[in-house]
Design an enzyme around this catalytic site. Sequence first.
Site, PDB file in Angstrom:
ATOM      1  N   CYS A  96     -20.496  94.375 -51.312  1.00 25.77           N
ATOM      2  CA  CYS A  96     -19.202  94.831 -51.837  1.00 25.77           C
ATOM      3  C   CYS A  96     -19.317  96.171 -52.541  1.00 25.77           C
ATOM      4  O   CYS A  96     -18.440  97.011 -52.462  1.00 25.77           O
ATOM      5  CB  CYS A  96     -18.642  93.791 -52.791  1.00 25.77           C
ATOM      6  SG  CYS A  96     -19.833  93.325 -54.054  1.00 25.77           S
TER       7      CYS A  96
ATOM      8  N   GLU B  31     -12.863  99.630 -46.007  1.00 22.37           N
ATOM      9  CA  GLU B  31     -14.168  98.994 -46.199  1.00 22.37           C
ATOM     10  C   GLU B  31     -14.686  98.509 -44.839  1.00 22.37           C
ATOM     11  O   GLU B  31     -14.009  97.739 -44.155  1.00 22.37           O
ATOM     12  CB  GLU B  31     -14.026  97.801 -47.157  1.00 22.37           C
ATOM     13  CG  GLU B  31     -15.356  97.134 -47.459  1.00 22.37           C
ATOM     14  CD  GLU B  31     -15.218  95.910 -48.351  1.00 22.37           C
ATOM     15  OE1 GLU B  31     -14.282  95.110 -48.146  1.00 22.37           O
ATOM     16  OE2 GLU B  31     -16.065  95.737 -49.248  1.00 22.37           O
TER      17      GLU B  31
HETATM   18  P1  NAD Z   1     -13.013  86.708 -47.072  1.00 21.20           P
HETATM   19  O1  NAD Z   1     -11.995  87.177 -48.032  1.00 21.20           O
HETATM   20  O2  NAD Z   1     -12.679  86.695 -45.637  1.00 21.20           O
HETATM   21  O3  NAD Z   1     -13.481  85.225 -47.437  1.00 21.20           O
HETATM   22  C1  NAD Z   1     -13.969  84.882 -48.716  1.00 21.20           C
HETATM   23  C2  NAD Z   1     -13.762  83.400 -48.947  1.00 21.20           C
HETATM   24  O4  NAD Z   1     -12.359  83.140 -48.981  1.00 21.20           O
HETATM   25  C3  NAD Z   1     -14.317  82.496 -47.869  1.00 21.20           C
HETATM   26  O5  NAD Z   1     -14.843  81.334 -48.473  1.00 21.20           O
HETATM   27  C4  NAD Z   1     -13.101  82.164 -47.031  1.00 21.20           C
HETATM   28  O6  NAD Z   1     -13.233  80.951 -46.326  1.00 21.20           O
HETATM   29  C5  NAD Z   1     -12.036  82.072 -48.101  1.00 21.20           C
HETATM   30  N1  NAD Z   1     -10.655  82.276 -47.635  1.00 21.20           N
HETATM   31  C6  NAD Z   1     -10.216  82.881 -46.506  1.00 21.20           C
HETATM   32  N2  NAD Z   1      -8.860  82.859 -46.442  1.00 21.20           N
HETATM   33  C7  NAD Z   1      -8.436  82.238 -47.561  1.00 21.20           C
HETATM   34  C8  NAD Z   1      -7.152  81.924 -48.092  1.00 21.20           C
HETATM   35  N3  NAD Z   1      -6.032  82.253 -47.468  1.00 21.20           N
HETATM   36  N4  NAD Z   1      -7.070  81.286 -49.282  1.00 21.20           N
HETATM   37  C9  NAD Z   1      -8.197  80.980 -49.967  1.00 21.20           C
HETATM   38  N5  NAD Z   1      -9.453  81.241 -49.513  1.00 21.20           N
HETATM   39  C10 NAD Z   1      -9.567  81.867 -48.325  1.00 21.20           C
HETATM   40  O7  NAD Z   1     -14.324  87.606 -47.358  1.00 21.20           O
HETATM   41  P2  NAD Z   1     -15.732  87.576 -46.612  1.00 21.20           P
HETATM   42  O8  NAD Z   1     -15.543  88.163 -45.252  1.00 21.20           O
HETATM   43  O9  NAD Z   1     -16.358  86.233 -46.741  1.00 21.20           O
HETATM   44  O10 NAD Z   1     -16.576  88.568 -47.533  1.00 21.20           O
HETATM   45  C11 NAD Z   1     -16.485  89.946 -47.457  1.00 21.20           C
HETATM   46  C12 NAD Z   1     -15.593  90.509 -48.540  1.00 21.20           C
HETATM   47  O11 NAD Z   1     -16.013  90.036 -49.817  1.00 21.20           O
HETATM   48  C13 NAD Z   1     -15.673  92.018 -48.621  1.00 21.20           C
HETATM   49  O12 NAD Z   1     -14.388  92.563 -48.793  1.00 21.20           O
HETATM   50  C14 NAD Z   1     -16.532  92.257 -49.868  1.00 21.20           C
HETATM   51  O13 NAD Z   1     -16.337  93.509 -50.458  1.00 21.20           O
HETATM   52  C15 NAD Z   1     -16.107  91.123 -50.734  1.00 21.20           C
HETATM   53  N6  NAD Z   1     -17.111  90.856 -51.764  1.00 21.20           N
HETATM   54  C16 NAD Z   1     -16.848  91.231 -53.062  1.00 21.20           C
HETATM   55  C17 NAD Z   1     -17.816  91.025 -54.052  1.00 21.20           C
HETATM   56  C18 NAD Z   1     -17.564  91.459 -55.480  1.00 21.20           C
HETATM   57  O14 NAD Z   1     -18.348  91.084 -56.338  1.00 21.20           O
HETATM   58  N7  NAD Z   1     -16.527  92.218 -55.781  1.00 21.20           N
HETATM   59  C19 NAD Z   1     -19.026  90.412 -53.729  1.00 21.20           C
HETATM   60  C20 NAD Z   1     -19.255  90.040 -52.409  1.00 21.20           C
HETATM   61  C21 NAD Z   1     -18.280  90.265 -51.438  1.00 21.20           C
END
Ligand code: NAD
Length: 493
Positions: free
Chosen positions: A287, A387
Amino acid sequence: MMTKKLFIDGAWVDGSEGKTFQSINPATGEVIAEVAEATVDDARRAIAAAKKSFYETREWRDMDSQVRGDMLLKIADAIEANKDELARLDAIDMGKPLREAECDIDDGIHCYRYYASLIKAPYGGCYDVNSGFGQMHSYTVHEPVGVCAEITPWNYPFLMGAWKMAPSLAAGNSIVFKPATVCVLSNIKMFEIFEECGLPKGVVNLVMGPGGTIGDELAGNKDVDMVTFTGSTEVGQSIMRQAANNVKKVGLELGGKSPNVIFADADLDGAVEWAMVGIFFNQGEVCSAGSRIIIEESIHDEFVKRLAKKANAMTIGNPLDNPDMGAMVSESHMNKVLAYIEKGKAEGATLVCGGERYTEGECAKGCFIRPTIFDNCTPDMTIVKEEIFGPVVTIQTFKTEEEAIAMANDTPYGLAGAVFTADGTRALRVIKEIRAGITWINCYNPTFNEAPWGGYKMSGIGRELGVHGLEEYQEVKQININLTPGVLGWYEH
Ligand code: NAD
């Protein structure tokens, strides 16, 4: 092949519809595990179990904080005893090099130990006040929030769980945890550890399955007192809307498009190596990745030459063989990153190296991308604005400090950023102007359990880690004591 279940109310169970999904090794395409898929009903059962353990049984919440701290230390020791297995699971499930997965598990162990000791530290305050109502003492206590729903992404499967579960458990909450579907294995092992260490029934619950259904339920359910989420900004926005149902507390750690600003007086080789760490560590699936290099014009050519030489020399391969870079998390994510690369080429950025899938030898079966550098990038390009979450970096040049700061802040995100310069005053001046929550001077990406982590702008709300990370999972109660009880004399008639 492993078969894995959900953990609800102290028991390992199948999903209520009996469905399963597969966990796939992105380096080989092999199916590693068959995992029970939770339904909305299962999510509700998990929430009910957490609610009962918090509001009725109360064993964990009311436990002497010294004893709760000891339990967290026991958990940390158990993680350490299982470190090799946990690291291997993250490497085969997510695609990261084994040595990086080992660092994640070490960080997780220290996270549990840190919060085990932090809950024993003094907190809150007592104020001697005179409000016009007589002498009073006003003091604050911290209390657990209640039922916490915790939703994590796939890029640091084990560690993102630890960052949420360690402080929320330390504070005395009960939790329902949902890891990203694509990488669940190390967290299943974590719940086996919780069970082995004897956490009271219902305090920790694990549901796995599609975010759009069970994640949505966790965010919207009125019996959940807090939702904490790490993931994309788009899903974070949806969680915030759902959380409005009962005005639950919300913690959001979202995406980023972070600037790495390099001035001409910086140690050039140092800046090159940290820039590599900034964008190619964890395959760029970070991230806080330094995905926009903003470099002073006079050193641009030499910097790009040295960066490309190092990027081209990176080894790519099976995570268990400890290459410099492993596999992308899944085929669909690899294709998303490749589509961004094609867009970069089409929009006129200069491809310096990489720019394609890597298919040498055994890698032909997996999801690998060569480290990619785009030069001569402009602010209007999609690869500069969005991103990418992969090993792709853009390069822009500046002539003045003001120009560098404006470019750095030209993004709706505000997660991280770095400055490289030998001029200490300038370093502090520029860092102060960067609108981001996590910043580095002459380095990129080191993270510490003691220091708060989180974003400005569309990168999130709240902070994880450090003292702030514990307070996220606590309510603050004000208690006011009248030191001169008796008649107030306000209503004399
Ligand atoms: P994502 O948002 O697709 O999924 C994250 C989680 O949310 C998963 O467990 C997913 O199943 C769940 N999810 C999906 N749709 C949902 C909904 N409608 N309601 C509730 N939960 C839902 O993200 P990803 O692809 O797993 O991870 C990548 C993203 O995470 C990138 O944008 C990255 O920058 C971010 N990230 C941020 C940090 C931080 O500390 N700021 C750390 C790691 C990753």
